[in-house]
Design a protein around this motif. Sequence first.
Motif, mmCIF file in Angstrom:
data_model
loop_
_atom_site.group_PDB
_atom_site.id
_atom_site.type_symbol
_atom_site.label_atom_id
_atom_site.label_comp_id
_atom_site.label_asym_id
_atom_site.label_seq_id
_atom_site.Cartn_x
_atom_site.Cartn_y
_atom_site.Cartn_z
ATOM 1 N N LYS A 33 0.581 -0.702 0.438
ATOM 2 C CA LYS A 33 0.099 -0.492 -0.054
ATOM 3 C C LYS A 33 0.834 1.421 0.207
ATOM 4 N N ILE A 34 1.840 1.198 0.494
ATOM 5 C CA ILE A 34 2.753 2.471 0.789
ATOM 6 C C ILE A 34 4.171 2.083 0.056
ATOM 7 N N TRP A 35 4.184 1.476 -1.159
ATOM 8 C CA TRP A 35 5.425 1.096 -1.588
ATOM 9 C C TRP A 35 5.134 2.538 -2.807
ATOM 10 N N SER A 36 6.155 3.036 -3.241
ATOM 11 C CA SER A 36 6.324 3.353 -4.319
ATOM 12 C C SER A 36 5.937 3.188 -6.087
ATOM 13 N N PRO A 37 5.769 3.993 -6.627
ATOM 14 C CA PRO A 37 5.476 3.165 -8.165
ATOM 15 C C PRO A 37 6.758 2.633 -8.685
ATOM 16 N N THR A 38 8.304 2.953 -7.668
ATOM 17 C CA THR A 38 9.026 2.495 -8.945
ATOM 18 C C THR A 38 10.059 1.198 -8.371
ATOM 19 N N LEU A 39 8.291 0.757 -7.670
ATOM 20 C CA LEU A 39 9.210 -1.077 -7.313
ATOM 21 C C LEU A 39 9.923 -2.017 -8.171
ATOM 22 N N GLU A 40 9.792 -2.454 -9.268
ATOM 23 C CA GLU A 40 10.464 -2.896 -10.265
ATOM 24 C C GLU A 40 11.769 -1.948 -10.846
ATOM 25 N N LEU A 41 11.773 -0.608 -10.244
ATOM 26 C CA LEU A 41 13.238 0.236 -11.117
ATOM 27 C C LEU A 41 14.204 0.090 -10.604
ATOM 28 N N ARG A 42 13.751 0.644 -8.829
ATOM 29 C CA ARG A 42 15.172 0.497 -8.368
ATOM 30 C C ARG A 42 14.914 0.461 -6.431
ATOM 31 N N GLU A 43 15.725 0.267 -5.928
ATOM 32 C CA GLU A 43 15.405 -0.548 -4.696
ATOM 33 C C GLU A 43 15.384 0.513 -3.817
ATOM 34 N N GLU A 44 14.406 0.538 -2.237
ATOM 35 C CA GLU A 44 14.466 0.689 -1.560
ATOM 36 C C GLU A 44 13.839 0.140 -0.382
ATOM 37 N N PHE A 45 14.098 0.576 0.559
ATOM 38 C CA PHE A 45 14.115 0.328 2.166
ATOM 39 C C PHE A 45 13.077 0.774 3.054
ATOM 40 N N TYR A 46 12.243 0.298 3.381
ATOM 41 C CA TYR A 46 10.853 0.999 4.136
ATOM 42 C C TYR A 46 10.700 0.195 5.916
ATOM 43 N N LEU A 102 19.923 -4.853 21.611
ATOM 44 C CA LEU A 102 19.974 -4.049 22.812
ATOM 45 C C LEU A 102 19.490 -3.116 23.683
ATOM 46 N N LEU A 103 17.688 -2.486 22.415
ATOM 47 C CA LEU A 103 17.099 -1.312 22.839
ATOM 48 C C LEU A 103 15.660 -1.957 23.377
ATOM 49 N N GLU A 104 15.852 -3.408 23.512
ATOM 50 C CA GLU A 104 14.655 -4.016 23.377
ATOM 51 C C GLU A 104 13.423 -3.591 22.567
ATOM 52 N N ILE A 105 13.771 -3.182 21.283
ATOM 53 C CA ILE A 105 13.298 -3.227 20.132
ATOM 54 C C ILE A 105 13.535 -4.577 19.417
ATOM 55 N N LEU A 106 11.942 -5.467 19.390
ATOM 56 C CA LEU A 106 12.103 -6.732 18.755
ATOM 57 C C LEU A 106 12.266 -6.578 17.213
ATOM 58 N N VAL A 107 12.984 -6.836 16.055
ATOM 59 C CA VAL A 107 12.299 -7.466 14.884
ATOM 60 C C VAL A 107 12.069 -8.359 14.280
ATOM 61 N N LEU A 108 10.908 -8.016 14.264
ATOM 62 C CA LEU A 108 9.515 -9.359 13.415
ATOM 63 C C LEU A 108 10.095 -9.901 12.694
ATOM 64 N N ASP A 109 10.065 -8.992 11.605
ATOM 65 C CA ASP A 109 10.272 -9.725 10.049
ATOM 66 C C ASP A 109 11.296 -9.122 9.409
ATOM 67 N N HIS A 110 11.437 -9.067 8.145
ATOM 68 C CA HIS A 110 12.483 -8.489 6.649
ATOM 69 C C HIS A 110 12.336 -9.257 5.730
ATOM 70 N N LEU A 111 11.182 -8.511 5.256
ATOM 71 C CA LEU A 111 10.738 -8.412 3.557
ATOM 72 C C LEU A 111 11.576 -8.377 3.087
ATOM 73 N N ILE A 112 11.786 -9.345 1.842
ATOM 74 C CA ILE A 112 11.843 -8.781 0.368
ATOM 75 C C ILE A 112 11.032 -9.540 -0.914
ATOM 76 N N ILE A 113 10.499 -8.078 -1.804
ATOM 77 C CA ILE A 113 9.682 -7.853 -2.355
ATOM 78 C C ILE A 113 9.537 -8.167 -3.692
ATOM 79 N N CYS A 114 8.809 -8.007 -3.945
ATOM 80 C CA CYS A 114 8.376 -7.720 -5.601
ATOM 81 C C CYS A 114 6.684 -7.971 -6.085
ATOM 82 N N ASN A 115 6.116 -7.400 -7.265
ATOM 83 C CA ASN A 115 4.888 -7.368 -7.201
ATOM 84 C C ASN A 115 3.860 -8.184 -7.283
ATOM 85 N N ASP A 116 3.891 -9.569 -6.928
ATOM 86 C CA ASP A 116 3.316 -10.494 -7.070
ATOM 87 C C ASP A 116 3.945 -12.294 -5.906
ATOM 88 N N LYS A 117 4.848 -11.927 -5.428
ATOM 89 C CA LYS A 117 5.823 -12.740 -4.499
ATOM 90 C C LYS A 117 5.881 -11.421 -3.516
#
Length: 210
Positions: A99-112, A185-200
Amino acid sequence: MCIRSVFRYLRFVSEGNNPLLFSQKFSRHILQVFVIPISFWWKSKYSFLKVAIKPLLAMKNKTTNGILFEIEVKYSSGTPMSERPTISSSKDAYEQFKKIWSPTLELREEFYMLLLNRANRLIGWYCISKGGITGTVVDVRLVFSIALKSLACGIIFAHNHPSGNINPSEADIRLTKKLTDSGMLLEILVLDHLIICNDKYFSFTDESLI
């Protein structure tokens, strides 16, 4: 009387050739006696306040027309927490990122990242970086400064691979470990890290890599 008021008073009553120099010397004494000991106590108990206190100490001698710069950390929200979505799976996170990703999903890498409270309700999202065709830079300090200021208890990261290959690289694995270790160290849990494409997508948590 606050320290700023003391500065104004000293400048008013000083009749020397350089009243500003006199007030600066006095301010250094006040900061050494009162502010620095307090900063150590707050920094040990509430680490997120270090973001606000340390720049103030570092800038105590840098003035423009006698004005001392104040660093503020603010958080505001206009949506009741009960109305925000709950992230309970990698699929939920993937749908929110789409929902929040920019239209450049297939053009350049971004990190959210998504920021969550203790009940895994969504506090908000933040774009960490936008890079090129084959990579983007992630500053761990920036990541956790945002998480601390928003009082997040958990965070979920995502970046895209324009090539369409969702398998993580060695750099992706190293970065995920670095973020996870820093969060512990900061007691903030990293719950997941996704690598995404348009359909997977690829989930580090689903593949037991976190």
